[in-house]
Design a protein around this motif. Structure first.
Motif, PDB file in Angstrom:
ATOM      1  N   TYR A 299      -7.697  -5.327  -5.287  1.00  0.00           N
ATOM      2  CA  TYR A 299      -6.913  -5.794  -4.559  1.00  0.00           C
ATOM      3  C   TYR A 299      -8.406  -5.855  -3.567  1.00  0.00           C
ATOM      4  CZ  TYR A 299      -1.916  -6.081  -3.488  1.00  0.00           C
ATOM      5  OH  TYR A 299      -0.551  -6.710  -3.592  1.00  0.00           O
TER       6      TYR A 299
ATOM      7  N   HIS B 242      -9.187  -7.664   0.103  1.00  0.00           N
ATOM      8  CA  HIS B 242      -8.666  -6.712   1.285  1.00  0.00           C
ATOM      9  C   HIS B 242      -9.294  -5.674   1.762  1.00  0.00           C
ATOM     10  CE1 HIS B 242      -5.273  -9.908   0.552  1.00  0.00           C
ATOM     11  NE2 HIS B 242      -5.035  -9.106   0.276  1.00  0.00           N
TER      12      HIS B 242
ATOM     13  N   GLU C  78      -3.691   2.059   2.581  1.00  0.00           N
ATOM     14  CA  GLU C  78      -2.765   2.402   2.229  1.00  0.00           C
ATOM     15  C   GLU C  78      -2.078   1.851   1.158  1.00  0.00           C
ATOM     16  OE1 GLU C  78       0.607   0.655   5.123  1.00  0.00           O
ATOM     17  OE2 GLU C  78      -1.077   1.547   6.339  1.00  0.00           O
ATOM     18  N   LEU C  79      -2.318   0.098   1.277  1.00  0.00           N
ATOM     19  CA  LEU C  79      -1.857  -0.543  -0.071  1.00  0.00           C
ATOM     20  C   LEU C  79      -2.344  -0.152  -1.711  1.00  0.00           C
ATOM     21  CD1 LEU C  79      -1.046  -3.543  -0.707  1.00  0.00           C
ATOM     22  CD2 LEU C  79      -3.376  -4.582  -0.226  1.00  0.00           C
TER      23      LEU C  79
ATOM     24  N   PHE D 127      -5.442  -2.465   6.360  1.00  0.00           N
ATOM     25  CA  PHE D 127      -4.137  -1.874   5.587  1.00  0.00           C
ATOM     26  C   PHE D 127      -4.873  -1.318   4.078  1.00  0.00           C
ATOM     27  CE2 PHE D 127      -3.204  -6.226   5.515  1.00  0.00           C
ATOM     28  CZ  PHE D 127      -4.281  -6.823   4.267  1.00  0.00           C
TER      29      PHE D 127
ATOM     30  N   THR E  51       4.948 -13.403   2.921  1.00  0.00           N
ATOM     31  CA  THR E  51       4.541 -11.412   2.698  1.00  0.00           C
ATOM     32  C   THR E  51       5.869 -10.560   3.602  1.00  0.00           C
ATOM     33  OG1 THR E  51       2.357 -12.729   2.962  1.00  0.00           O
ATOM     34  CG2 THR E  51       2.454 -10.143   3.144  1.00  0.00           C
TER      35      THR E  51
ATOM     36  N   ASN F 221       6.178  -4.964  -0.355  1.00  0.00           N
ATOM     37  CA  ASN F 221       6.959  -5.594  -0.120  1.00  0.00           C
ATOM     38  C   ASN F 221       7.313  -6.563  -2.009  1.00  0.00           C
ATOM     39  OD1 ASN F 221       5.062  -6.774  -1.054  1.00  0.00           O
ATOM     40  ND2 ASN F 221       4.259  -8.299   0.680  1.00  0.00           N
TER      41      ASN F 221
ATOM     42  N   VAL G 126       6.791  -5.396   4.836  1.00  0.00           N
ATOM     43  CA  VAL G 126       5.119  -5.857   5.119  1.00  0.00           C
ATOM     44  C   VAL G 126       4.415  -5.517   3.780  1.00  0.00           C
ATOM     45  CG1 VAL G 126       4.074  -4.991   6.499  1.00  0.00           C
ATOM     46  CG2 VAL G 126       3.116  -7.505   5.900  1.00  0.00           C
ATOM     47  N   GLY G 127       4.222  -4.259   3.529  1.00  0.00           N
ATOM     48  CA  GLY G 127       3.596  -3.430   2.695  1.00  0.00           C
ATOM     49  C   GLY G 127       3.859  -3.533   1.521  1.00  0.00           C
TER      50      GLY G 127
ATOM     51  N   ARG H 247     -10.017  -5.390   4.866  1.00  0.00           N
ATOM     52  CA  ARG H 247      -8.313  -5.027   6.143  1.00  0.00           C
ATOM     53  C   ARG H 247      -8.214  -3.490   6.353  1.00  0.00           C
ATOM     54  NH1 ARG H 247      -6.334 -10.082   4.261  1.00  0.00           N
ATOM     55  NH2 ARG H 247      -4.490 -10.295   5.423  1.00  0.00           N
TER      56      ARG H 247
ATOM     57  N   ARG I  94      11.343 -11.129  -1.261  1.00  0.00           N
ATOM     58  CA  ARG I  94      11.376 -10.665  -0.601  1.00  0.00           C
ATOM     59  C   ARG I  94      12.490 -10.434   0.755  1.00  0.00           C
ATOM     60  NH1 ARG I  94       5.018 -12.331  -0.547  1.00  0.00           N
ATOM     61  NH2 ARG I  94       4.064 -10.653  -1.578  1.00  0.00           N
TER      62      ARG I  94
ATOM     63  N   ARG J 104       5.608 -18.296  -5.847  1.00  0.00           N
ATOM     64  CA  ARG J 104       5.438 -18.563  -4.232  1.00  0.00           C
ATOM     65  C   ARG J 104       6.319 -18.315  -3.157  1.00  0.00           C
ATOM     66  NH1 ARG J 104       1.060 -14.990  -3.003  1.00  0.00           N
ATOM     67  NH2 ARG J 104       0.975 -16.034  -0.447  1.00  0.00           N
TER      68      ARG J 104
ATOM     69  N   LYS K 167       6.184  -3.940  -7.866  1.00  0.00           N
ATOM     70  CA  LYS K 167       5.432  -3.576  -7.028  1.00  0.00           C
ATOM     71  C   LYS K 167       6.395  -1.871  -6.984  1.00  0.00           C
ATOM     72  CE  LYS K 167       2.989  -5.745  -4.135  1.00  0.00           C
ATOM     73  NZ  LYS K 167       2.561  -6.502  -2.460  1.00  0.00           N
TER      74      LYS K 167
HETATM   75  P1  ADP Z   1       0.763 -12.369   0.023  1.00  0.00           P
HETATM   76  O1  ADP Z   1       1.176 -10.787  -1.106  1.00  0.00           O
HETATM   77  O2  ADP Z   1       2.401 -12.597   0.315  1.00  0.00           O
HETATM   78  O3  ADP Z   1      -0.073 -12.824  -0.862  1.00  0.00           O
HETATM   79  P2  ADP Z   1      -1.572 -11.046   1.162  1.00  0.00           P
HETATM   80  O4  ADP Z   1      -2.322 -11.420   0.336  1.00  0.00           O
HETATM   81  O5  ADP Z   1      -1.984 -11.670   2.676  1.00  0.00           O
HETATM   82  O6  ADP Z   1      -0.118 -11.445   1.384  1.00  0.00           O
HETATM   83  O7  ADP Z   1      -1.780  -9.436   1.116  1.00  0.00           O
HETATM   84  C1  ADP Z   1      -2.131  -8.393   0.723  1.00  0.00           C
HETATM   85  C2  ADP Z   1      -0.700  -7.919   0.214  1.00  0.00           C
HETATM   86  O8  ADP Z   1      -1.450  -6.486   1.227  1.00  0.00           O
HETATM   87  C3  ADP Z   1       1.012  -7.935   0.542  1.00  0.00           C
HETATM   88  O9  ADP Z   1       2.146  -8.209  -0.143  1.00  0.00           O
HETATM   89  C4  ADP Z   1       1.449  -6.149   1.400  1.00  0.00           C
HETATM   90  O10 ADP Z   1       1.583  -5.671   0.207  1.00  0.00           O
HETATM   91  C5  ADP Z   1      -0.247  -5.917   1.862  1.00  0.00           C
HETATM   92  N1  ADP Z   1      -0.798  -6.129   3.591  1.00  0.00           N
HETATM   93  C6  ADP Z   1      -0.307  -7.295   3.907  1.00  0.00           C
HETATM   94  N2  ADP Z   1       0.022  -7.738   4.500  1.00  0.00           N
HETATM   95  C7  ADP Z   1      -0.109  -6.293   5.240  1.00  0.00           C
HETATM   96  C8  ADP Z   1      -0.145  -5.955   6.899  1.00  0.00           C
HETATM   97  N3  ADP Z   1      -0.167  -6.304   8.117  1.00  0.00           N
HETATM   98  N4  ADP Z   1      -0.166  -4.364   6.825  1.00  0.00           N
HETATM   99  C9  ADP Z   1       0.405  -3.485   5.786  1.00  0.00           C
HETATM  100  N5  ADP Z   1       0.059  -4.271   4.019  1.00  0.00           N
HETATM  101  C10 ADP Z   1      -0.143  -5.504   4.520  1.00  0.00           C
END
Ligand code: ADP
Length: 140
Positions: free
Chosen positions: A51, A54, A62-63, A59, A93, A114, A111-112, A57, A104, A87, A11
């Motif tokens: 994405y 999501h 922002e993501l 976030f 995450t 990552n 968390v974002g 969601r 990580r 994984r 990323k």
């Molecule tokens: P992973 O990447 O571990 O599979 P998720 O599928 O839950 O996790 O989430 C996708 C991506 O969204 C995360 O890797 C992270 O970049 C972002 N993300 C997840 N949860 C949050 C959060 N609470 N706040 C901000 N960004 C988040």
């Protein structure tokens, strides 16, 4: 265990800090082979589609902004049980919850932001690989 392929993204937070090589070393040390790799700059629309799951969601916006804020390295990793193995190497995450030695735990900033993405199941791996790569680009 079967030979599998999984989709991975290094990323923007990691490409900005020149961590591509250090992260690839983690994959290779764990026995995953990088069978395809390219550095790209995603548009917000491309990140949004990737994405999509999501979208509801809090976030999500922002993501998507983050994922197109700098180049990413998209990759296909191959190995025995590659999806679960990746994984495990990535870690949780939230870096605060990630096991010591995982990508990580060592590199993620939050968390974002990552550092890595990795497919979570065979079905998503197939869709994600096909989103970024043509079959001829995968060289096992
Ligand atoms: P992973 O990447 O571990 O599979 P998720 O599928 O839950 O996790 O989430 C996708 C991506 O969204 C995360 O890797 C992270 O970049 C972002 N993300 C997840 N949860 C949050 C959060 N609470 N706040 C901000 N960004 C988040």
């Amino acid at each position: 265990m079967a030979l599998e392929r999984t989709f991975s993204i290094i990323k923007p937070d990691a490409t900005r800090r020149n961590l591509t090589g250090a992260i690839n070393a983690k994959f290779e040390e764990a026995g995953l082979r990088i069978v395809a790799q390219k550095r790209i700059q995603m548009t917000k629309a491309q990140a949004g589609k990737f994405y999509e799951v999501h979208a509801e969601r809090p976030f999500y916006d922002e993501l998507c902004d983050f994922m197109c804020s700098a180049p990413v390295v998209v990759q296909v990793l191959e190995g025995e049980g590659a999806i679960a193995k990746n994984r495990e190497i990535m870690g949780a995450t939230n870096p605060a919850d990630a096991a010591p030695g995982t990508i990580r735990a060592e590199f993620a900033e939050s968390v974002g932001e990552n550092s890595v993405h990795g497919s979570d199941a065979p079905e998503t791996a197939a869709v994600e690989i096909a989103y970024f790569f043509a079959g001829l680009e995968l060289v096992g």
